[in-house]
Design an enzyme around this catalytic site. Structure first.
Site, PDB file in Angstrom:
ATOM      1  N   TYR A   1     -20.315  12.077 -44.265  1.00 32.12           N
ATOM      2  CA  TYR A   1     -21.277  11.258 -45.023  1.00 32.12           C
ATOM      3  C   TYR A   1     -22.724  11.585 -44.652  1.00 32.12           C
ATOM      4  O   TYR A   1     -23.617  10.768 -44.840  1.00 32.12           O
ATOM      5  CB  TYR A   1     -20.994   9.773 -44.778  1.00 32.12           C
ATOM      6  CG  TYR A   1     -19.679   9.328 -45.349  1.00 32.12           C
ATOM      7  CD1 TYR A   1     -19.582   8.890 -46.667  1.00 32.12           C
ATOM      8  CD2 TYR A   1     -18.517   9.377 -44.587  1.00 32.12           C
ATOM      9  CE1 TYR A   1     -18.372   8.490 -47.205  1.00 32.12           C
ATOM     10  CE2 TYR A   1     -17.293   8.988 -45.113  1.00 32.12           C
ATOM     11  CZ  TYR A   1     -17.221   8.546 -46.418  1.00 32.12           C
ATOM     12  OH  TYR A   1     -16.020   8.165 -46.953  1.00 32.12           O
ATOM     13  N   SER A   2     -22.945  12.794 -44.171  1.00 32.96           N
ATOM     14  CA  SER A   2     -24.249  13.172 -43.647  1.00 32.96           C
ATOM     15  C   SER A   2     -25.306  13.299 -44.751  1.00 32.96           C
ATOM     16  O   SER A   2     -25.170  14.127 -45.658  1.00 32.96           O
ATOM     17  CB  SER A   2     -24.140  14.499 -42.896  1.00 32.96           C
ATOM     18  OG  SER A   2     -25.408  15.010 -42.578  1.00 32.96           O
ATOM     19  N   ASN A   3     -26.377  12.507 -44.645  1.00 28.82           N
ATOM     20  CA  ASN A   3     -27.526  12.682 -45.527  1.00 28.82           C
ATOM     21  C   ASN A   3     -28.249  13.991 -45.224  1.00 28.82           C
ATOM     22  O   ASN A   3     -28.867  14.591 -46.104  1.00 28.82           O
ATOM     23  CB  ASN A   3     -28.497  11.514 -45.364  1.00 28.82           C
ATOM     24  CG  ASN A   3     -27.940  10.215 -45.916  1.00 28.82           C
ATOM     25  OD1 ASN A   3     -27.244  10.201 -46.914  1.00 28.82           O
ATOM     26  ND2 ASN A   3     -28.252   9.116 -45.246  1.00 28.82           N
TER      27      ASN A   3
ATOM     28  N   LEU B   1     -26.882  16.911 -44.381  1.00 27.99           N
ATOM     29  CA  LEU B   1     -26.237  18.002 -45.107  1.00 27.99           C
ATOM     30  C   LEU B   1     -26.693  18.021 -46.564  1.00 27.99           C
ATOM     31  O   LEU B   1     -27.017  19.082 -47.116  1.00 27.99           O
ATOM     32  CB  LEU B   1     -24.711  17.861 -45.041  1.00 27.99           C
ATOM     33  CG  LEU B   1     -24.032  18.135 -43.701  1.00 27.99           C
ATOM     34  CD1 LEU B   1     -22.515  17.978 -43.844  1.00 27.99           C
ATOM     35  CD2 LEU B   1     -24.364  19.529 -43.177  1.00 27.99           C
TER      36      LEU B   1
END
Length: 291
Positions: free
Chosen positions: A68-70, A72
């Protein structure tokens, strides 16, 4: 980069009687409006790194993040905007991640090549043998750390602090990896202090990391800052009924939906500290809406 970033980002006063009865004024630093694809601290943390990558002749960015990385998603968007290839090393099992969530779908749509690794390998992502194996597989690439937090990122975030000089006595920000707080406080004036609200459970470990970032970026600890780790609400991307109630009430009062992962936890901390009497009457607080 098109569209160009909106800098300095807007600073708007929020009228809320819950703070008013304590004599506290809340200002929202709307970093979420800086750029539609690279909002908030993502633009501030990336732009000096992107310049360094271009100056060194890199045409590929490689970075790390959870499902759920913003970070990335932002790195993938930056690659699309600048014509750079992007590789995202994702923590976890690929089969378990299918179908892709919105964050990874957006990253993939922006051209990011996703490479899943098991959690044990991911924990060792900075070990030379792991990193060398990744670069051998994917080729010459500019490596960005998880969350994008390195010395250049901290230096980029120092401008946020400079934009807030003289505007508030206290500045607050949510913390994931701590890069924004490390840079922000370096840019603030000597009369200002900052409070970071970790969004990960056990966020006190951030303190050493923030000090190390400041050492690398500025040659030593900078600014008056502290962490308050009581408002993680269960950990990264987790929530509680208390946080949900706060968010719904905040949205009803102000028409702004705070991001649950970062901003809502920070705002909940600000209102709680005001109720605890931490801020003297007359205090102006600038809360960074990081996107």
């Amino acid at each position: 980069m098109r569209p160009p970033p909106l800098l300095p980002s807007p600073l708007t006063e929020l009228d809320d009687e819950r703070l008013g009865r304590h004599g506290v004024t809340l200002l929202l630093k709307r970093d979420d409006l800086i750029h539609p694809d690279l909002p908030g601290n993502k633009y501030r943390k990336l732009h000096l790194n992107l310049r360094a990558a271009a100056d060194a002749g890199y045409d590929t960015l490689l970075t790390f993040g959870g499902a759920y990385s913003n970070h990335l998603r932002a790195t993938a968007a930056a690659g699309r905007l600048l014509g750079l290839a992007t590789i995202g090393v994702v923590r976890g099992d690929e089969l378990a991640a299918r179908p892709l969530n919105d964050s990874l779908t957006r990253a993939a749509d922006d051209g990011m090549r996703l490479h899943f690794v098991d959690r044990s390998t991911y924990r060792r992502k900075t070990d030379p043998e792991v990193l060398d194996a990744l670069l051998e597989r994917f080729g010459y690439a500019y490596v960005l750390p998880e969350g994008g937090s390195n010395a250049l990122a901290a230096q980029g975030c120092a401008e946020l602090g400079r934009e807030l000089r003289g505007r508030a006595e206290v500045v607050t920000v949510a913390c994931g990896t701590g890069g924004t707080l490390a840079g922000l406080t370096a840019g603030l004036g000597p009369e200002q202090r900052a409070i970071g609200f970790p969004v990960l459970k056990g966020g006190r470990f951030l303190e050493d990391g923030i000090q190390q970032l400041q050492e690398e970026a500025f040659g030593g600890r900078r600014g008056d800052w502290r962490l308050d780790d009581r408002f993680h609400h269960g950990g990264y991307a987790r929530s509680t009924p208390e946080l949900e109630d706060f968010c719904e009430d905040f949205t009803a009062r102000h028409g702004l939906v705070p991001d649950r992962v970062y901003v809502a936890k920070m705002l909940h901390g600000v209102f709680t500290l005001a109720d605890e009497g931490i801020f003297p009457p007359g205090t102006r607080i600038a809360a960074v809406v990081s996107g």
